[in-house]
Scaffold this motif. Sequence first.
Motif, PDB file in Angstrom:
ATOM      1  N   ALA A  19      58.893   6.212  23.452  1.00 17.56           N
ATOM      2  CA  ALA A  19      60.141   5.827  23.777  1.00 17.56           C
ATOM      3  C   ALA A  19      60.371   5.237  25.095  1.00 17.56           C
ATOM      4  O   ALA A  19      61.396   4.152  25.340  1.00 17.56           O
ATOM      5  CB  ALA A  19      61.271   6.785  23.130  1.00 17.56           C
ATOM      6  N   LEU A  20      60.063   6.039  25.816  1.00 20.39           N
ATOM      7  CA  LEU A  20      60.021   5.599  27.449  1.00 20.39           C
ATOM      8  C   LEU A  20      59.315   4.336  27.736  1.00 20.39           C
ATOM      9  O   LEU A  20      59.861   3.307  28.299  1.00 20.39           O
ATOM     10  CB  LEU A  20      59.443   6.578  28.607  1.00 20.39           C
ATOM     11  N   LEU A  21      58.025   3.775  27.032  1.00 20.52           N
ATOM     12  CA  LEU A  21      57.441   2.749  27.144  1.00 20.52           C
ATOM     13  C   LEU A  21      58.667   1.498  26.594  1.00 20.52           C
ATOM     14  O   LEU A  21      58.576   0.778  27.177  1.00 20.52           O
ATOM     15  CB  LEU A  21      56.242   2.682  26.430  1.00 20.52           C
ATOM     16  N   GLU A  22      59.141   1.911  25.331  1.00 24.02           N
ATOM     17  CA  GLU A  22      59.864   0.935  24.804  1.00 24.02           C
ATOM     18  C   GLU A  22      61.035   0.563  25.644  1.00 24.02           C
ATOM     19  O   GLU A  22      61.639  -0.505  26.039  1.00 24.02           O
ATOM     20  CB  GLU A  22      60.455   1.483  23.538  1.00 24.02           C
ATOM     21  N   ALA A  23      61.798   1.697  26.350  1.00 21.78           N
ATOM     22  CA  ALA A  23      62.953   1.330  27.168  1.00 21.78           C
ATOM     23  C   ALA A  23      62.503   0.766  28.373  1.00 21.78           C
ATOM     24  O   ALA A  23      63.305  -0.054  28.953  1.00 21.78           O
ATOM     25  CB  ALA A  23      63.486   3.046  27.556  1.00 21.78           C
ATOM     26  N   CYS A  24      61.233   0.989  29.000  1.00 25.06           N
ATOM     27  CA  CYS A  24      60.800   0.041  30.182  1.00 25.06           C
ATOM     28  C   CYS A  24      60.439  -1.243  29.766  1.00 25.06           C
ATOM     29  O   CYS A  24      60.952  -2.004  30.563  1.00 25.06           O
ATOM     30  CB  CYS A  24      59.364   0.745  30.472  1.00 25.06           C
ATOM     31  N   MET A  25      60.251  -1.482  28.780  1.00 27.75           N
ATOM     32  CA  MET A  25      59.919  -3.143  28.359  1.00 27.75           C
ATOM     33  C   MET A  25      61.427  -3.620  28.141  1.00 27.75           C
ATOM     34  O   MET A  25      61.420  -4.736  28.530  1.00 27.75           O
ATOM     35  CB  MET A  25      59.354  -3.169  26.719  1.00 27.75           C
ATOM     36  N   VAL A  26      62.446  -3.006  27.713  1.00 22.58           N
ATOM     37  CA  VAL A  26      63.807  -3.350  27.797  1.00 22.58           C
ATOM     38  C   VAL A  26      64.263  -3.807  28.965  1.00 22.58           C
ATOM     39  O   VAL A  26      64.920  -4.677  29.403  1.00 22.58           O
ATOM     40  CB  VAL A  26      64.561  -2.467  26.924  1.00 22.58           C
ATOM     41  N   ALA A  27      63.890  -2.587  29.859  1.00 23.46           N
ATOM     42  CA  ALA A  27      64.286  -2.950  31.408  1.00 23.46           C
ATOM     43  C   ALA A  27      63.787  -3.924  32.024  1.00 23.46           C
ATOM     44  O   ALA A  27      64.419  -4.966  32.765  1.00 23.46           O
ATOM     45  CB  ALA A  27      64.067  -1.755  32.168  1.00 23.46           C
ATOM     46  N   ALA A  28      62.652  -4.125  31.720  1.00 21.89           N
ATOM     47  CA  ALA A  28      61.814  -5.323  32.228  1.00 21.89           C
ATOM     48  C   ALA A  28      62.343  -6.666  31.787  1.00 21.89           C
ATOM     49  O   ALA A  28      62.489  -7.629  32.629  1.00 21.89           O
ATOM     50  CB  ALA A  28      60.259  -5.159  32.148  1.00 21.89           C
TER      51      ALA A  28
END
Length: 409
Positions: A163-172
């Motif tokens: 989920a952190l990976l997905e949230a980081c993709m969103v942030a990026a």
Amino acid sequence: MDATGTTPLEIGQRVRTIRTRRGLSLDTAAGLAGISAPYLSMLERGLRRFERRGLLEDIAHALSCSVADLTGTPYLPGDRVSANALATLPGISVGLHDATLDDVPDVPARPLHELVEWARTANEHSAHSRYGAAGRDLGTLLTDLHVHAVAGSGDDSRVALRALLEACMVAAGVARSLGNADLAVAAAARGREAAARLDDPALSAFAAMTSSTALSRMGARHRARSIAATELERLADVSDPSAPDTASAEALGMLHLTSAQMAAKAGQAQDSTAHLSEAADLARRIGEQNTLWFSFGPANVSAWALSIAVESGGGPAAAERITAAPGYDAALTAADRRAALHFDLGRAFAQAGGARDAEAVRHLDTADRIAPQRIRHDPVARELLVQLDHRAKVRAWELRSLKNRLGVR
């Protein structure tokens, strides 16, 4: 002046100001950028526009400055929606810098299942270019997921990392689209760290594609190509497009697409064609897929091929091929991808030297109506609009409307 306090010639003026302050002649700067001195002079005077991202990156490299130094991004908000979207960036920055995967704040974290759903929803918002909704309280989400990833055990930690990976993709994606390249790169790098701890080839490749895109957009081409090439080599042996789970094949295809675009920006036509061919073959074999909202499939490969053709100067012919097919954008389910296609169609038809400007205006108008937050924060979109406005013999209502919506006077 426009609503952001910039002028139509600002990029060209910034280029001239930085070049002269660096003590570089037109000939020297043009040579470093790989273009002619007369062409650079026309860019500086606003007689030619920056319709290719690769051109912005080349000139920024030649002048030893950042792309943001030339574009002036992030822009000041021109409306409340943009203001709300831009207001999410400081929180994202704090969320990324106040926690690491080895050290987290001593704060109570929300239940993990709520955070997983939050990340999924934020990613869907981002895919539809709703950046204010995607980024709202995203810093809090990032912090809480870091806590679970570090303090959790076994399966809970892995769920939090994904989920952190997905949230980081969103942030990026939010940061990149709103013009904050440094934050986009930082978010993508944290996503790669999370993916590395999961030891999942597909997720590592999606994270690498996100990083390569962010780095390439800021002009860090060597690092972008290196990350993509490493993951391409790693994934090639484990990706099976005939497997029930196509995530690895989708990730491999996305890496080929971003590698094709980077090669096109660097003038490496043969490499670009080879990567695009590999992506097209994978897309034919797996059909339309959408793991993590990357929308890999034949429709997206076609859209990327158009963008690559524009970077290579062959936009009009590529646009003709795409628009000849009925419902050519119907298979692109994400608003971001549909808007990108119409935006690139606008750029492509604008390359016809004025002969197809009416179509260029129509597609730019369509792109803005589909995903206004995406288009209105894009410096290339503003450059395209100014170019079309300068060439217009008749001020069509679409053109007037676009200038008003993008804040260009």
